[in-house]
Design an enzyme around this catalytic site. Structure first.
Site, PDB file in Angstrom:
ATOM      1  N   SER A  66     -31.884  -3.536 -14.770  1.00 42.65           N
ATOM      2  CA  SER A  66     -32.668  -4.238 -13.910  1.00 42.65           C
ATOM      3  C   SER A  66     -32.477  -3.268 -12.119  1.00 42.65           C
ATOM      4  CB  SER A  66     -32.041  -5.665 -13.245  1.00 42.65           C
ATOM      5  OG  SER A  66     -31.865  -5.522 -13.738  1.00 42.65           O
ATOM      6  N   VAL A  67     -32.515  -1.706 -12.125  1.00 46.34           N
ATOM      7  CA  VAL A  67     -33.988  -1.118 -10.936  1.00 46.34           C
ATOM      8  C   VAL A  67     -34.132  -0.898 -11.055  1.00 46.34           C
ATOM      9  CG1 VAL A  67     -33.629   1.454 -10.561  1.00 46.34           C
ATOM     10  CG2 VAL A  67     -31.390   0.827 -11.153  1.00 46.34           C
TER      11      VAL A  67
END
Length: 390
Positions: free
Chosen positions: A110-111
């Protein structure tokens, strides 16, 4: 034209300590994930995010981080694959586990959302996306979905009320369905054929804008908006608007589904050094190397964080009591003003405004996310950044 690289059909030797070969069902789970997060294209089709060639000299050692006790052991205990520390353009220190190197790409989970946020911010600056407009004004196909009457700003800040479960361990959750549709797991009978159909099927659970709800589908809606307003594939736009302007040294990649739709919420892979440039961009106010990538106004807005009250029920408040979410980035709300991007299994960009330090960590933690792992990483980054206060 975006080049689509199909997933390989052959499998490499299993990672040490694994009792079987990784499969589409198991590659995200320990111990397979330690190898698989650095070799995503072995399992999932990917699209390239080209970079311009660039070189950085030197490979500093961790002993430059004076005053951080037991750092080697802490990195090993936290399943670290890569750690890069940069301060005001200088590569201060880095660490790579055995078998992983500065030129190896690693899955960001999810970066990836935060990279999407910057890309959308740049398009907002150029007037191609209106944050106050509804999603349906940009993507008419989503008019009947949960997102149709939500504003772009609400999607960016994840205050859309949507019937969506983000339980990574529940095989019946929406986030696991997204994994399957994205090609990360075997499809189930009845799954939508692609991400376009999946996003269109989601329904609202209440009025928008009243509380923070972490939802991976929000980021994929943003990617759809990017494709709609530019008429180009998301990977091409991300390359042109972010990766090339950052002057990254190596290509990144993003996984794509059967329709070529990008897994924008978690599918990007890149090197740790290149990811650190994203953090440098944020601390530099949206301009790096003489190139304006996103407006200073957008960066200031993001670093200031959102309304903490909207995130009052979020689990991250157990680690960061003042946490909030803005423009696909997390704000700790602490005295140092730390802001960060985070992905499950221990992926991070950590920003420390008082010292100008960026910490990037890539990991293969056994569990997707727990309060204990949040606490471990918060303490690690705190100690690294405080070592520059001296």
């Amino acid at each position: 034209m975006t080049e689509i690289i199909p997933a390989l059909t052959s499998r490499p030797p299993r990672y040490p300590h694994a009792t079987s070969e990784p499969t589409l069902d198991t590659w995200q789970d320990a111990p397979h994930n330690r190898w698989a997060f650095a070799n995503v294209s072995e399992f999932v089709a990917t699209a390239a995010i080209p970079a311009h060639p660039r070189h950085r000299n030197g490979v500093p050692w961790l002993d430059r981080l004076v005053g951080v006790d037991d750092l080697d052991q802490r990195l090993e205990d936290a399943y670290t694959d890569a750690l890069v520390v940069v301060r005001k353009g200088e590569l201060i220190a880095e660490y790579y586990r055995e078998g992983f190197s500065p030129v190896d790409r690693h899955l960001l989970m999810s970066v990836s959302k935060s990279l999407c946020g910057i890309t959308v911010g740049a398009l907002i600056d150029d007037g191609l996306i209106d944050p106050a407009a509804t999603v349906a004004e940009h993507v008419p196909e989503l008019a009947g979905s949960a997102y149709g009457d939500a504003t772009v700003a609400q999607v960016m800040d994840m205050t859309v009320a949507v019937d969506y479960s983000e339980d990574y361990r529940d095989p019946d959750s929406h986030v696991r369905a997204q994994d399957r549709i994205a090609g990360w797991r075997p499809l189930h009978e009845g799954d939508p054929e692609d991400t376009y159909a999946f996003l269109s099927s989601l329904r609202a659970s209440g009025p928008h804008g009243q509380r923070f709800q972490y939802c991976s589908a929000d980021t994929d809606v943003l990617a759809w908006i990017v494709e709609e307003v530019t008429g180009r594939r998301y990977a091409e736009v991300l390359s042109e608007r972010l990766w090339q302007r950052l002057d990254c040294a190596d290509d990144a990649s993003v996984t794509v589904d059967a329709a070529g739709f990008p897994f924008a919420n978690g599918g990007i892979s890149c090197t740790a050094r290149d990811l650190a440039r994203v953090g440098e961009l944020m601390l530099a106010g949206g301009e790096l190397g003489g190139r304006r990538i996103v407006s200073e106004h957008w960066v200031r807005q993001t670093l200031a964080g959102g309304d903490p009250e909207l995130a009052r029920d979020s689990a991250i408040r157990q680690t960061h009591p003042g946490a909030s979410y803005r423009n696909q980035w997390w704000s700790t709300g602490n005295a140092r003003g730390n802001v960060y991007a985070v992905g499950i299994h221990g992926q991070y960009i950590w920003l420390d405004p008082p010292t100008g330090v960026v910490v990037v960590k890539m990991s293969s933690c056994p569990e997707p996310v727990t309060v204990a792992w949040n606490d471990v990483h918060s303490a690690l980054f705190r100690d690294i950044c405080r070592s520059f206060d001296r």
